[in-house]
Structure formats: C-alpha cells, structure tokens
Write an enzyme that holds these catalytic residues in place. Structure first.
Site, PDB file in Angstrom:
ATOM      1  N   ARG A 243       0.788  -1.216   0.000  1.00 37.17           N
ATOM      2  CA  ARG A 243       0.000   0.000   0.000  1.00 37.17           C
ATOM      3  C   ARG A 243       0.828   1.278   0.000  1.00 37.17           C
ATOM      4  NH1 ARG A 243      -4.178  -2.760   2.055  1.00 37.17           N
ATOM      5  NH2 ARG A 243      -2.571  -3.934   3.108  1.00 37.17           N
ATOM      6  N   THR A 244       1.727   1.372   0.978  1.00 39.24           N
ATOM      7  CA  THR A 244       2.420   2.643   1.168  1.00 39.24           C
ATOM      8  C   THR A 244       3.331   2.964  -0.016  1.00 39.24           C
ATOM      9  OG1 THR A 244       2.371   2.225   3.536  1.00 39.24           O
ATOM     10  CG2 THR A 244       3.839   3.956   2.778  1.00 39.24           C
TER      11      THR A 244
ATOM     12  N   LYS B  44      23.182  -7.002  -0.091  1.00 38.08           N
ATOM     13  CA  LYS B  44      24.580  -7.415   0.030  1.00 38.08           C
ATOM     14  C   LYS B  44      25.236  -6.819   1.270  1.00 38.08           C
ATOM     15  CE  LYS B  44      24.983  -7.312  -5.011  1.00 38.08           C
ATOM     16  NZ  LYS B  44      25.490  -6.464  -6.100  1.00 38.08           N
TER      17      LYS B  44
ATOM     18  N   ARG C  44      11.220   3.777   4.330  1.00 32.33           N
ATOM     19  CA  ARG C  44      10.660   2.843   5.310  1.00 32.33           C
ATOM     20  C   ARG C  44      11.802   1.952   5.786  1.00 32.33           C
ATOM     21  NH1 ARG C  44       5.317  -0.746   5.189  1.00 32.33           N
ATOM     22  NH2 ARG C  44       4.576   1.311   5.781  1.00 32.33           N
TER      23      ARG C  44
ATOM     24  N   HIS D 163       4.526   6.547  11.663  1.00 32.50           N
ATOM     25  CA  HIS D 163       4.097   6.429  10.265  1.00 32.50           C
ATOM     26  C   HIS D 163       3.191   7.628   9.996  1.00 32.50           C
ATOM     27  CE1 HIS D 163       3.114   4.926   6.469  1.00 32.50           C
ATOM     28  NE2 HIS D 163       2.615   3.753   6.749  1.00 32.50           N
TER      29      HIS D 163
END
Lengths: 312, 197
Positions: free
Chosen positions: A55-56, A83, A105, A135
């Site tokens: 969604r975000t 990595k 995020r 958030h």
C-alpha cells in the site's frame, strides 16, 4: 511546514490542517480524465524501502507520479542493500543521483531521523514507517478520512484498538489526533501497551466493550506477529474474543461511527469479515485517500522554493 | 488573482465604486451574450479568489436576461504557475468544474485584474488538463496593462493605465467589506502582493 516529515509531532495544528485542506483539493483529481498536475516536474522522489510494503509504496509512487515527479524505487530485495550496504552508503548514492525527496521505510525506529539529520543527504526526508515508531502519512490519511465523514475532529472520540505496542500507526495517530483536538482512547491488553504510554496525550483502557459505544471512530490494528517473540496473549482465539471487532460488537456502535484499519487486515483475528465488508468500514476509502494525502505532503515539501542549505 | 488584503498604509484612490462595478459587470454580461449569440454552451470559470464571485455575478446577470442557468465554477491555477519554485509552497485554492464539463463548450475565464498575463497562461494550461473547450474567452474587471505574454482580454470592465510601482486592489462584498477597485500609489509602503498578476 518543516523540511522533513519524520513524526506526526512535527506538525502544528496549522500544518496538519494545511495538509488536509490541500489533500481535499487534490482528491478531486481522481475524478478527472487526466490525473496529472505539473507541480513537481523535474523533481526526483526516491522510494527507499528496507521493509516490505504494498500500500504505502504504491501510494507514494502514484502520488509522486500524479505530480509529475520522477520516481525511483529502491527496495531492499534486488539491490545492494541485500549485500549488506549500510544506510549511510545508500544515502550517499541517492545524494549523488540528485534526489529531491527520499521516502524511507526502515525496520529500525529512528532511521529516517538519522537520514535527515546526519548531513548525508540534502533532500527532504519523508518517514514512511520506521520500526515500531511512527508512520505520519498514515496518520494524516486516517485523519483526512475521518474529517470527510465526521467534519471537524474537535472533541470526537477515537478508539484505537489492538497491538499498540508494535504499532507505528497508533503512535502517529495518537499524536496527530491530539493535535487536531480529538480524544483518543487506546484499547489493548496490558501486554500490548507500550512502556511510557501514560506520557502520550491519550487515555487507555483494557475493556473494548466499555469504550466503543461512545466512540465516533473505531480503528483496529493488526496483531503484528512478525514482531512478537514472546507470549503477549494466551491464544489468538482469546485475543479475538476480547479485542476483535465482530458483528455483535459492531451492533453496539453509534449510527455514524466508522470502522477503520490501516491494513493489511487479518480477517478473523482483529476484525471479522462481516465487519470489514460492512457499510461502516472505510478501509478501501483509506487507500484512495492515501494517494491524495501523500500528494499533499510531497507538494508542500517540494512544490515551492527549496530552502538553501538550512535545516528545518 | 490572489488579491490578498494587504495591510493598508494608505487608503488608496478609488477608481471604481460599487455602482461602477455593477455597470461594468452588466455590460460584460451583455457582451458575452452578444459575442456568443446567446448563453448556449457557455461555461463561466472564475479564477480564485476574486474571479469566482465575479463569475457568479456575471452568471446571475446572464440568467436574468436569458432565463436559464449558466454552469459556473472555479479554476485554481496554483500548480500551473511559472513562479511556483520561487516562493514557498502555496496553499491550493478551490477548483470546481461544473458537472457538464467543458468539452466542446465555450469557456469564459473570469478574473479580477489582468496584469502580466501569467495567471491566464497558467489557467490555459490547467484547462488543457481538464478537457477541450470549443473556445476560451477572457473577461476581466480591470486591465492594468504591463503584459509580459501575448495575452489579451475579450471583455474588459475598465482599462486602467498604471505604473509598475502602483498596486491595484479589487475588493468584493461577500469576500471583503465593500465593492471597490482602488489604486495604491508609490507612497504606499506596504509589501507588494502578487495581487495583479
């Protein structure tokens, strides 16, 4: 507005209302044949996602594209992040590519703050969820959805129910809704309330049935089992019986009360299917509003003159 | 466009009073009807903030002459402005396109003051994203000159020769206290606002 959006607490009441009114104007864009505005032409927005998200990420991508920005998606899988590249080296790469905004995020609380204040990048940083911390754009879209149904949030009662301990959504919502004048009650078992919740601008309760008949908004939170490494409640069934929203509990709500969920839902756990699909549920609308709210945030952060050098 | 009420250092010289404005709007309404051969297919779009009440007043007059309602709306051009990057991000104003849309219709843009022409250029770009009008016309209450783009108005309330240091301010009852057009001259020390662009 400040240069970054890291926490819902960064927003004054005027800032928050500016975002909401801008989002209200931008929402009508969805009804137009050409869903595009030129405001961010030539600006680059990087979506930097260290954690999975549907969604975000899609919402930020759609928002940036509708404002004509160039979008670069950068996710942990399939990049040098897998990595073992550090946040700093990734940030320096983004800076070298000339990003104007970084939407980040990260699983670690505070990562966006580090990115914004370390001097690694000159771009605006938007927190799209950091660990169990905040958030803010989710809180803004939740507030936006509430105002569309209830008008002003002054004095409105909002119940936020469930796994508050692991929820960045709950913290951002509690801070933003308090700024906007709403009365927030967190409802959760004692094990799922965070330490220090008494310093939040909210009330708390362990009894869902006592709270929801007075609520104007009931926001259900997902039980974040991926973040749980111990026994926070005896069984899912017991949790669901005491803190789940089902048809019987929904019948005790006031007529105008709306039911929200930030998604992804676990049907049958915190919310039953008949509630999720009922007329009261505004869960799909939250997603639609998410694009308008994120457009408003990106426009207000990037649309005007960029402050030169200075921080905040 | 963007006629923010600035802090007044001097009261300014009144160029048009309420009755002058009313007469100018009545004439503009008739000119629009004459030019368009009636009110069929007309759409009036005001540019916020002062253009919107002007568009509504013109629509009222057209309705009283022709006997039916003209679709009226507002068109915010903030995101299309060429100076967007020169100032901090500005709040958006309301856009409302009539439900019938603008495709194939004659759109009359309505604004309070025509100055550099840049607002109108932005409005033409904004229209382009909304639909394809058959024709676009421009009605303004005041044309103060000093165009910076090849744009002219089709319907003008009053041509007002001004110098660049002067500021033209339009106030309209409903938004402001009274209907008036005033000029604030050189002696005015208040911040020049972007009112007459």
């Amino acid at each position: 507005m400040k240069r970054h959006l890291l926490s819902a607490a960064d927003l004054s009441r005027d800032d928050a209302e500016l975002v909401l009114s801008t989002a209200a104007e931008l929402r009508s864009l969805a009804d137009r044949p050409i869903k595009k505005l030129p405001a961010l032409r030539g600006r680059t927005v990087v979506n930097l996602f260290f954690e999975d998200s549907t969604r975000t990420r899609i919402s930020f991508e759609a928002a940036a594209k509708r404002l004509s920005a160039d979008v670069i998606n950068f996710s942990a899988k399939g990049s040098s992040l897998s990595k073992g590249e550090s946040l700093k080296d990734t940030a320096l790469t983004l800076e070298a590519m000339g990003a104007d905004a970084v939407v980040v995020r990260h699983g670690a609380s505070g990562a966006p703050h580090r990115l914004a204040h370390s001097g690694w990048v000159r771009s605006s940083v938007v927190n799209a969820g950091d660990g169990t911390h905040e958030h803010p754009t989710q809180a803004l879209l939740d507030a936006f959805t509430m105002t569309r149904h209830l008008g002003s949030l002054d004095g409105r009662r909002v119940a936020i129910v469930g796994d508050v301990l692991h929820s960045r959504v709950a913290r951002s919502n509690a801070l933003l809704l308090a700024t906007l004048g709403a009365e927030v009650t967190l409802v959760a078992p004692p094990t799922l309330l965070p330490v220090g919740v008494d310093s939040w601008p909210v009330e708390t309760s362990y009894d869902l049935d006592a709270v929801i008949p007075k609520a104007d908004v009931v926001m259900m939170l997902r039980v974040q089992r991926e973040r749980m490494n111990g026994g926070f409640f005896p069984t899912p069934r017991e949790y669901s019986r005491r803190y789940g929203l089902d048809g019987r509990r929904m019948a005790t709500l006031q007529d105008h009360t709306i039911v929200m969920h930030p998604g992804p839902m676990v049907r049958g756990m915190e919310i039953s299917a008949d509630v999720a699909d009922s007329d009261r549920s505004v869960i799909v609308e939250q997603v639609t509003n998410g694009v308008a709210v994120r457009m408003a945030v990106l426009y207000l952060l990037l649309g005007g003159a960029q402050p030169v050098g200075g921080d905040e | 466009m963007c006629a923010q009420p600035a802090p007044e250092a001097t009261p300014g010289r009144v160029v048009l009073d309420a009755r002058d404005i009313a007469r100018a709007l009545t004439r503009i309404s008739h000119e629009i009807l004459e030019r368009n051969k009636g009110a069929g297919d007309l759409v009036l779009l005001g540019i916020p903030s002062r253009g919107v009440p002007l568009a509504e007043r013109i629509a009222e007059r057209i309705t009283s002459v022709e006997g039916y309602d003209v679709p009226t709306g507002s068109l915010d051009v903030t995101m299309y402005r060429d100076d967007l990057r020169l100032k901090p991000a500005r709040a958006l104003l309301h856009t409302e396109i009539p439900e019938s849309g603008i495709d194939g219709r004659t759109v009359v843009l309505v604004d309070d003051v025509l100055f550099s022409g840049r607002t109108i250029r932005a409005a033409l770009d904004a229209l382009n994203d909304i639909g394809r009008p058959r024709a676009v016309r421009l009605a303004v209450l005041v044309d103060r000159g000093h165009r910076e783009l090849p744009i002219r108005a089709d319907f003008v309330g009053k041509n007002l020769p001004t110098s660049l240091v002067e500021r033209v301010r339009v106030t309209l009852a409903g938004v402001d206290e009274v209907d008036a057009v005033t000029i604030h001259g050189e002696g005015d020390t208040s911040e020049p606002t972007g009112e007459a662009s």
